[in-house]
Design a protein around this motif. Structure first.
Motif, PDB file in Angstrom:
ATOM      1  N   ASN A 129       0.801  -1.223   0.000  1.00  8.93           N
ATOM      2  CA  ASN A 129       0.000   0.000   0.000  1.00  8.93           C
ATOM      3  C   ASN A 129       0.832   1.270   0.000  1.00  8.93           C
ATOM      4  O   ASN A 129       0.299   2.353  -0.258  1.00  8.93           O
ATOM      5  N   HIS A 130       2.140   1.177   0.229  1.00  7.66           N
ATOM      6  CA  HIS A 130       3.010   2.361   0.141  1.00  7.66           C
ATOM      7  C   HIS A 130       3.626   2.524  -1.249  1.00  7.66           C
ATOM      8  O   HIS A 130       4.297   3.530  -1.501  1.00  7.66           O
ATOM      9  N   ASP A 131       3.427   1.548  -2.122  1.00  5.57           N
ATOM     10  CA  ASP A 131       4.188   1.501  -3.375  1.00  5.57           C
ATOM     11  C   ASP A 131       3.502   2.187  -4.553  1.00  5.57           C
ATOM     12  O   ASP A 131       3.947   2.054  -5.689  1.00  5.57           O
ATOM     13  N   LYS A 194     -17.975  -2.691   0.866  1.00  7.00           N
ATOM     14  CA  LYS A 194     -18.161  -2.092   2.183  1.00  7.00           C
ATOM     15  C   LYS A 194     -16.942  -1.315   2.660  1.00  7.00           C
ATOM     16  O   LYS A 194     -16.961  -0.751   3.755  1.00  7.00           O
ATOM     17  N   VAL A 195     -15.892  -1.297   1.855  1.00  7.52           N
ATOM     18  CA  VAL A 195     -14.668  -0.590   2.206  1.00  7.52           C
ATOM     19  C   VAL A 195     -14.460   0.541   1.213  1.00  7.52           C
ATOM     20  O   VAL A 195     -14.511   0.329   0.008  1.00  7.52           O
ATOM     21  N   ARG A 196     -14.219   1.717   1.720  1.00  4.69           N
ATOM     22  CA  ARG A 196     -13.932   2.860   0.854  1.00  4.69           C
ATOM     23  C   ARG A 196     -12.671   3.523   1.378  1.00  4.69           C
ATOM     24  O   ARG A 196     -12.714   4.564   2.022  1.00  4.69           O
ATOM     25  N   TYR A 197     -11.549   2.901   1.100  1.00  9.06           N
ATOM     26  CA  TYR A 197     -10.318   3.374   1.710  1.00  9.06           C
ATOM     27  C   TYR A 197      -9.230   3.542   0.659  1.00  9.06           C
ATOM     28  O   TYR A 197      -8.766   2.576   0.063  1.00  9.06           O
ATOM     29  N   SER A 198      -8.859   4.769   0.385  1.00 10.27           N
ATOM     30  CA  SER A 198      -7.669   5.115  -0.376  1.00 10.27           C
ATOM     31  C   SER A 198      -7.573   4.409  -1.716  1.00 10.27           C
ATOM     32  O   SER A 198      -6.527   3.891  -2.092  1.00 10.27           O
ATOM     33  N   LEU A 199      -8.675   4.405  -2.463  1.00 10.86           N
ATOM     34  CA  LEU A 199      -8.579   3.979  -3.852  1.00 10.86           C
ATOM     35  C   LEU A 199      -7.999   5.120  -4.674  1.00 10.86           C
ATOM     36  O   LEU A 199      -8.211   6.283  -4.348  1.00 10.86           O
ATOM     37  N   PRO A 200      -7.230   4.840  -5.750  1.00  9.06           N
ATOM     38  CA  PRO A 200      -6.998   3.520  -6.343  1.00  9.06           C
ATOM     39  C   PRO A 200      -5.800   2.758  -5.762  1.00  9.06           C
ATOM     40  O   PRO A 200      -5.514   1.660  -6.194  1.00  9.06           O
ATOM     41  N   TRP A 201      -5.119   3.316  -4.776  1.00 10.56           N
ATOM     42  CA  TRP A 201      -3.913   2.672  -4.255  1.00 10.56           C
ATOM     43  C   TRP A 201      -4.196   1.274  -3.718  1.00 10.56           C
ATOM     44  O   TRP A 201      -3.334   0.397  -3.784  1.00 10.56           O
ATOM     45  N   HIS A 202      -5.366   1.070  -3.163  1.00 10.54           N
ATOM     46  CA  HIS A 202      -5.676  -0.204  -2.518  1.00 10.54           C
ATOM     47  C   HIS A 202      -6.517  -1.115  -3.409  1.00 10.54           C
ATOM     48  O   HIS A 202      -7.322  -1.914  -2.918  1.00 10.54           O
ATOM     49  N   ASP A 203      -6.316  -1.023  -4.692  1.00 11.26           N
ATOM     50  CA  ASP A 203      -6.990  -1.885  -5.667  1.00 11.26           C
ATOM     51  C   ASP A 203      -6.136  -3.134  -5.887  1.00 11.26           C
ATOM     52  O   ASP A 203      -5.015  -3.045  -6.389  1.00 11.26           O
ATOM     53  N   TRP A 238      -8.800  -3.200   5.927  1.00 11.50           N
ATOM     54  CA  TRP A 238      -9.299  -2.808   4.614  1.00 11.50           C
ATOM     55  C   TRP A 238      -9.162  -3.908   3.561  1.00 11.50           C
ATOM     56  O   TRP A 238      -9.420  -3.679   2.389  1.00 11.50           O
ATOM     57  N   TRP A 239      -8.756  -5.099   3.989  1.00 11.15           N
ATOM     58  CA  TRP A 239      -9.040  -6.315   3.222  1.00 11.15           C
ATOM     59  C   TRP A 239     -10.183  -6.977   3.994  1.00 11.15           C
ATOM     60  O   TRP A 239      -9.988  -7.531   5.053  1.00 11.15           O
ATOM     61  N   HIS A 240     -11.376  -6.903   3.479  1.00  9.30           N
ATOM     62  CA  HIS A 240     -12.594  -7.178   4.236  1.00  9.30           C
ATOM     63  C   HIS A 240     -12.697  -8.653   4.638  1.00  9.30           C
ATOM     64  O   HIS A 240     -12.320  -9.549   3.868  1.00  9.30           O
ATOM     65  N   PRO A 241     -13.225  -8.963   5.841  1.00  5.55           N
ATOM     66  CA  PRO A 241     -13.374 -10.356   6.271  1.00  5.55           C
ATOM     67  C   PRO A 241     -14.152 -11.235   5.302  1.00  5.55           C
ATOM     68  O   PRO A 241     -13.875 -12.440   5.204  1.00  5.55           O
ATOM     69  N   GLU A 242     -15.116 -10.679   4.599  1.00  2.83           N
ATOM     70  CA  GLU A 242     -15.825 -11.483   3.597  1.00  2.83           C
ATOM     71  C   GLU A 242     -14.881 -11.901   2.476  1.00  2.83           C
ATOM     72  O   GLU A 242     -15.024 -12.991   1.900  1.00  2.83           O
ATOM     73  N   ASP A 243     -13.920 -11.047   2.184  1.00  3.91           N
ATOM     74  CA  ASP A 243     -12.919 -11.397   1.171  1.00  3.91           C
ATOM     75  C   ASP A 243     -11.919 -12.413   1.700  1.00  3.91           C
ATOM     76  O   ASP A 243     -11.398 -13.222   0.933  1.00  3.91           O
TER      77      ASP A 243
END
Length: 333
Positions: A129-131, A194-203, A238-243
């Protein structure tokens, strides 16, 4: 989420993971490799981290012949086939004038093939996520993910990896009978609704689809040991438990003997969704400046431990083994 994480810790260390029960440990030679993460190369602040990473890499180079701890059966560490670097390679993935400098530090120390950097083994890196964001989404003209794609082309051309995803990001390879899958950020296809965190970095960019297709084509019903790696584990909110459960379901038919990751700390963790009986042994590989995980797989056994600096900031570094894991595995066909 806490209920999920804690409920998974029911089975003892050493049980077979998502595959047939293993036989007794063996001392025969196997596949030795090193796993590290979160090197976080910098360019203007905390520059001492670069030197601490250097000390760790020099120790990686010297690891062959080092004694395994007695609790892991002793004997000598073999020559590693390569080093798996699991994301957050640099600290600032899209920062004007700094990202290219940080990447050059990574290239200079880790290299690519064991001949072009300080490290004397081939490297199999993924992004964290830092890259930086996906290729084309960067703001300042330098893409770490584009560099990784270029390096993956070179790995493929040299025959060090076999299968590469259509987007050129995820890849897999074999060392003897052991199959490895690099899924980069985390093994999902898109960020959970259900997660809306720092897209597009966390795609995650199709990582789970690659895992499914790759294991079906490369492993099938062979029962061969599989190791899957990424930057994030089942303790990342932010990697959701359902995933997490979807990933577990995807790999359940296979003999996945370990899941290596970084991002959140160091040490073994274990996961299974509610209602499942087999645990997934998850190994957090810590930060490069503090040490690295040394692992060995034989036909009957996986053993590993974190080879750590007692004090990462000391001028005279002393080393110790921490977080050992020793479990039976099966070799498959």
């Amino acid at each position: 989420m806490k209920r999920l994480i804690l409920a998974l810790l029911a089975a003892p260390l050493g049980v077979a993971l998502l595959g047939p029960a293993g036989a007794a440990p063996s001392e025969e030679a196997g596949v030795t490799f090193i796993v590290t993460s979160d090197s976080h190369y910098v360019s203007s602040k905390n520059l001492e981290r670069i030197d601490r990473n250097k000390v760790t890499i020099e120790r990686m180079n010297a690891i062959p012949g080092t004694a395994w701890p007695d609790k892991l059966g002793g004997g000598k560490v073999g020559t590693p086939r390569g080093v798996l670097a699991l994301g957050d390679l640099i600290d600032d993935g899209d920062k004007r004038d700094e990202t290219p400098v940080q990447w050059r530090h990574f290239e200079k120390q880790f290299g690519l093939d064991g001949t072009d950097g300080l490290l004397k083994y081939p490297v199999f890196e993924g992004w964290g996520n830092h890259d930086g964001p996906p290729v084309g989404k960067e703001k300042f003209g330098f893409s770490v993910q584009a560099k990784i794609k270029e390096r993956t082309v070179a790995r493929k051309k040299a025959g060090r990896i076999g299968n590469v995803s259509e987007n050129g990001l995820h890849y897999s390879w074999d060392w003897d009978k052991v199959h490895f899958v690099q899924t980069n950020l985390y093994p999902a296809d898109t960020q959970h609704a259900k997660v809306r965190y720092s897209l597009p970095w966390h795609d995650p960019q199709g990582a789970l689809a690659f895992v499914k297709d790759d294991l079906k084509a490369s492993v099938g019903d062979s029962g061969r040991p599989v190791i899957i790696v990424s930057h994030c584990g089942v303790d990342t909110d932010w990697w959701h438990p359902e995933d997490w459960a979807a990933f577990y379901a995807a790999v359940k038919p296979y003999n996945v003997i370990a899941y290596f990751y970084g991002h959140t700390g160091t040490g073994p963790r274990r996961y299974k969704p509610e209602g499942e009986d087999r645990v997934l042994d998850c190994v957090n590989t810590g930060q490069s400046e503090k040490g690295s995980v040394v692992a060995e797989v034989t036909e009957k056994r996986l053993r590993l431990a974190f080879h750590a600096k007692k004090d990462a900031k000391a001028e005279q570094v002393e080393w110790e083994w921490k977080y050992p894991l020793d479990k039976p595995v099966t070799a498959g066909k």
